[in-house]
Write a protein that holds these residues in place. Sequence first.
Motif, PDB file in Angstrom:
ATOM      1  N   PRO A 157      92.220  50.772  15.151  1.00  0.00           N
ATOM      2  CA  PRO A 157      91.948  49.567  15.511  1.00  0.00           C
ATOM      3  C   PRO A 157      93.258  48.657  15.068  1.00  0.00           C
ATOM      4  O   PRO A 157      93.160  47.953  13.992  1.00  0.00           O
ATOM      5  N   ARG A 158      94.171  48.645  16.244  1.00  0.00           N
ATOM      6  CA  ARG A 158      95.637  48.038  15.730  1.00  0.00           C
ATOM      7  C   ARG A 158      95.398  46.519  15.718  1.00  0.00           C
ATOM      8  O   ARG A 158      96.301  46.143  14.950  1.00  0.00           O
ATOM      9  N   ASN A 159      94.649  46.002  16.762  1.00  0.00           N
ATOM     10  CA  ASN A 159      94.957  44.371  16.820  1.00  0.00           C
ATOM     11  C   ASN A 159      93.377  43.803  16.581  1.00  0.00           C
ATOM     12  O   ASN A 159      92.818  44.437  17.660  1.00  0.00           O
ATOM     13  N   VAL A 160      93.476  43.077  15.648  1.00  0.00           N
ATOM     14  CA  VAL A 160      91.961  42.378  15.725  1.00  0.00           C
ATOM     15  C   VAL A 160      91.905  40.884  15.817  1.00  0.00           C
ATOM     16  O   VAL A 160      92.835  40.331  15.031  1.00  0.00           O
ATOM     17  N   LEU A 161      91.125  40.405  16.357  1.00  0.00           N
ATOM     18  CA  LEU A 161      91.130  38.796  16.375  1.00  0.00           C
ATOM     19  C   LEU A 161      89.879  38.376  15.517  1.00  0.00           C
ATOM     20  O   LEU A 161      88.830  38.699  15.724  1.00  0.00           O
ATOM     21  N   PHE A 162      90.212  37.409  14.628  1.00  0.00           N
ATOM     22  CA  PHE A 162      89.134  36.837  13.784  1.00  0.00           C
ATOM     23  C   PHE A 162      88.889  35.346  14.425  1.00  0.00           C
ATOM     24  O   PHE A 162      89.850  34.716  14.449  1.00  0.00           O
ATOM     25  N   TYR A 163      87.844  35.167  14.602  1.00  0.00           N
ATOM     26  CA  TYR A 163      87.587  33.611  15.127  1.00  0.00           C
ATOM     27  C   TYR A 163      86.284  33.154  14.691  1.00  0.00           C
ATOM     28  O   TYR A 163      85.282  33.677  14.250  1.00  0.00           O
ATOM     29  N   GLY A 164      86.357  31.652  14.796  1.00  0.00           N
ATOM     30  CA  GLY A 164      85.079  30.917  14.329  1.00  0.00           C
ATOM     31  C   GLY A 164      85.611  29.753  13.613  1.00  0.00           C
ATOM     32  O   GLY A 164      86.455  29.290  13.581  1.00  0.00           O
ATOM     33  N   THR A 165      84.490  28.934  13.209  1.00  0.00           N
ATOM     34  CA  THR A 165      84.666  27.782  12.543  1.00  0.00           C
ATOM     35  C   THR A 165      85.487  27.611  11.285  1.00  0.00           C
ATOM     36  O   THR A 165      85.317  28.724  10.563  1.00  0.00           O
ATOM     37  N   GLY A 260      99.717  52.557  10.816  1.00  0.00           N
ATOM     38  CA  GLY A 260      99.130  52.025   9.722  1.00  0.00           C
ATOM     39  C   GLY A 260      99.606  50.606   9.450  1.00  0.00           C
ATOM     40  O   GLY A 260      99.071  50.045   8.548  1.00  0.00           O
ATOM     41  N   VAL A 261      99.666  49.987  10.539  1.00  0.00           N
ATOM     42  CA  VAL A 261     100.039  48.498  10.561  1.00  0.00           C
ATOM     43  C   VAL A 261      98.634  47.558  11.237  1.00  0.00           C
ATOM     44  O   VAL A 261      98.833  48.328  12.713  1.00  0.00           O
ATOM     45  N   VAL A 262      97.833  46.973  10.748  1.00  0.00           N
ATOM     46  CA  VAL A 262      96.876  46.188  11.512  1.00  0.00           C
ATOM     47  C   VAL A 262      97.428  44.680  11.664  1.00  0.00           C
ATOM     48  O   VAL A 262      97.777  44.235  10.611  1.00  0.00           O
ATOM     49  N   THR A 263      97.448  44.347  12.819  1.00  0.00           N
ATOM     50  CA  THR A 263      97.417  42.938  13.163  1.00  0.00           C
ATOM     51  C   THR A 263      96.271  42.186  13.253  1.00  0.00           C
ATOM     52  O   THR A 263      95.451  42.581  14.112  1.00  0.00           O
ATOM     53  N   ILE A 264      96.031  41.285  12.387  1.00  0.00           N
ATOM     54  CA  ILE A 264      94.767  40.236  12.649  1.00  0.00           C
ATOM     55  C   ILE A 264      95.381  38.713  12.947  1.00  0.00           C
ATOM     56  O   ILE A 264      96.172  38.308  12.244  1.00  0.00           O
ATOM     57  N   GLY A 265      94.996  38.500  14.080  1.00  0.00           N
ATOM     58  CA  GLY A 265      95.152  36.969  14.491  1.00  0.00           C
ATOM     59  C   GLY A 265      93.754  36.213  14.019  1.00  0.00           C
ATOM     60  O   GLY A 265      92.743  36.515  14.282  1.00  0.00           O
ATOM     61  N   ALA A 266      94.188  35.067  13.644  1.00  0.00           N
ATOM     62  CA  ALA A 266      92.956  33.955  13.318  1.00  0.00           C
ATOM     63  C   ALA A 266      92.984  32.995  14.224  1.00  0.00           C
ATOM     64  O   ALA A 266      94.233  32.262  14.394  1.00  0.00           O
ATOM     65  N   GLU A 282      91.920  44.513  20.412  1.00  0.00           N
ATOM     66  CA  GLU A 282      91.142  45.573  20.935  1.00  0.00           C
ATOM     67  C   GLU A 282      89.588  45.188  20.595  1.00  0.00           C
ATOM     68  O   GLU A 282      88.393  45.622  20.920  1.00  0.00           O
ATOM     69  N   GLU A 283      89.673  44.271  19.230  1.00  0.00           N
ATOM     70  CA  GLU A 283      88.193  43.797  18.754  1.00  0.00           C
ATOM     71  C   GLU A 283      88.239  42.392  18.619  1.00  0.00           C
ATOM     72  O   GLU A 283      89.400  41.703  17.774  1.00  0.00           O
ATOM     73  N   GLU A 284      87.179  41.690  18.754  1.00  0.00           N
ATOM     74  CA  GLU A 284      87.157  40.027  18.246  1.00  0.00           C
ATOM     75  C   GLU A 284      85.992  40.037  17.373  1.00  0.00           C
ATOM     76  O   GLU A 284      84.790  40.432  17.757  1.00  0.00           O
ATOM     77  N   ILE A 285      86.084  39.450  16.253  1.00  0.00           N
ATOM     78  CA  ILE A 285      85.190  39.420  15.272  1.00  0.00           C
ATOM     79  C   ILE A 285      84.854  38.039  14.931  1.00  0.00           C
ATOM     80  O   ILE A 285      85.885  37.148  14.522  1.00  0.00           O
ATOM     81  N   GLU A 286      83.660  37.739  15.102  1.00  0.00           N
ATOM     82  CA  GLU A 286      83.008  36.166  15.031  1.00  0.00           C
ATOM     83  C   GLU A 286      82.712  35.862  13.566  1.00  0.00           C
ATOM     84  O   GLU A 286      81.944  36.688  13.011  1.00  0.00           O
ATOM     85  N   PHE A 287      83.010  34.683  13.177  1.00  0.00           N
ATOM     86  CA  PHE A 287      82.824  34.256  11.871  1.00  0.00           C
ATOM     87  C   PHE A 287      81.809  33.277  11.999  1.00  0.00           C
ATOM     88  O   PHE A 287      82.186  32.025  12.713  1.00  0.00           O
ATOM     89  N   LYS A 288      80.648  33.234  11.458  1.00  0.00           N
ATOM     90  CA  LYS A 288      79.540  32.323  11.578  1.00  0.00           C
ATOM     91  C   LYS A 288      79.307  31.499  10.439  1.00  0.00           C
ATOM     92  O   LYS A 288      79.680  31.548   9.454  1.00  0.00           O
TER      93      LYS A 288
END
Length: 373
Positions: A157-165, A260-266, A282-288
């Motif tokens: 899971p190299r690139n992950v997006l964190f999104y939410g309020t 071994g490098v993970v990029t997280i965008g917010a 590759e993955e979008e993770i919602e923060f509620k």
Amino acid sequence: MKFNNIVYDSHIIENKSSINSRDSLKESKVVVLQPVGYPFSCNLIDTPKIEVFDKQLFEIYAREQWEGFNAVEGSFLFDQKILPDFAFKVIKAHPDNSKITSSTSIILIDNQEINEIKNMETDIKMEDVIGQKQAKLKCKIIQKYLKDPEHFKGWAPRNVLFYGTPGTGKTMLAKSLSGELKVPLYLIKATSLIGDHVGDGSRQIHDLYDLASKTSPSVIFIDEIDAIALDRKFQSLRGDVSEVVNALLTEMDGIKDNLGVVTIGATNNPSLLDYAIRSRFEEEIEFKLPDENERREMIEKYIESMPLEVKVSRTKLAQSSKGMSGRDIKEKLLKTALHKAISEDKSTVDREDIEYALKNYQTEKNEPKNMFA
């Protein structure tokens, strides 16, 4: 200390690194240096601006003179060749207090990059993040990858997006990944990636990933990524921003093997992101927003450290804070109520203070934003 025209800086001199004879020291995997200057100033000597045009050549040059030296974060290494006694500060040594060898990667970065790229070291654990059960569950996959990058290979899971309020724990959860595994976290605001000159932005991106790769496993957290990756229908993409986006796409595509490098965008709103960038995640993770039980847990945790006792039911507080993020509960509700109580010389925070804070919050929330303010 002054001596005629010479200003002597004892701090730099006293921290001069020397060869460490202890063979038990760990080998330096990577050392990040910042050019500082001479240990004294003199009207006959100008401090040169250091620029590296060939990274590999600089590494050879640096290793040749500093092999066997002890790299300790905050200490100094002094040039012994072209610029005798010119000081370089050790910004990062991985691991810290380790010995430079013939295989150590040595990176030079300037003051601007140091200010903009923060290497966060934190003790925050995932259990410190209240709520966000689904987000934490998905982050376990990232944890497992960081523990054993070789095992995952192309399934990482190299690139992950964190999104939410805003204020729902995106940055805190990223910090917990670093804190749990004791891996470097490079935290950067997207807007700071835009340089003053052509090429600055793309160079910063590539240098950032180069550093993260050499200190892997590691996490790069790009906050407010929509500031540079806004969908093109909402903006006319400037050349300098386009340059940064293209460099970021190159790194996220994995043209270079950033194992071994993970990029997280917010971002607060993923629908505003440019498709080219969003499709790389590759993955979008919602923060509620927290539910009532989670709000109560947050309130109890925050109240523990408050300087005044809170004489209000925790259940009532949890109910009245519906729609608030964790940050709002702390900053807009509890802190505002606390400050009101202190300003009135009260010994406790009471219902009147809480009601005042809630009214203030609702007023701010409903107040129309003036774009020219």
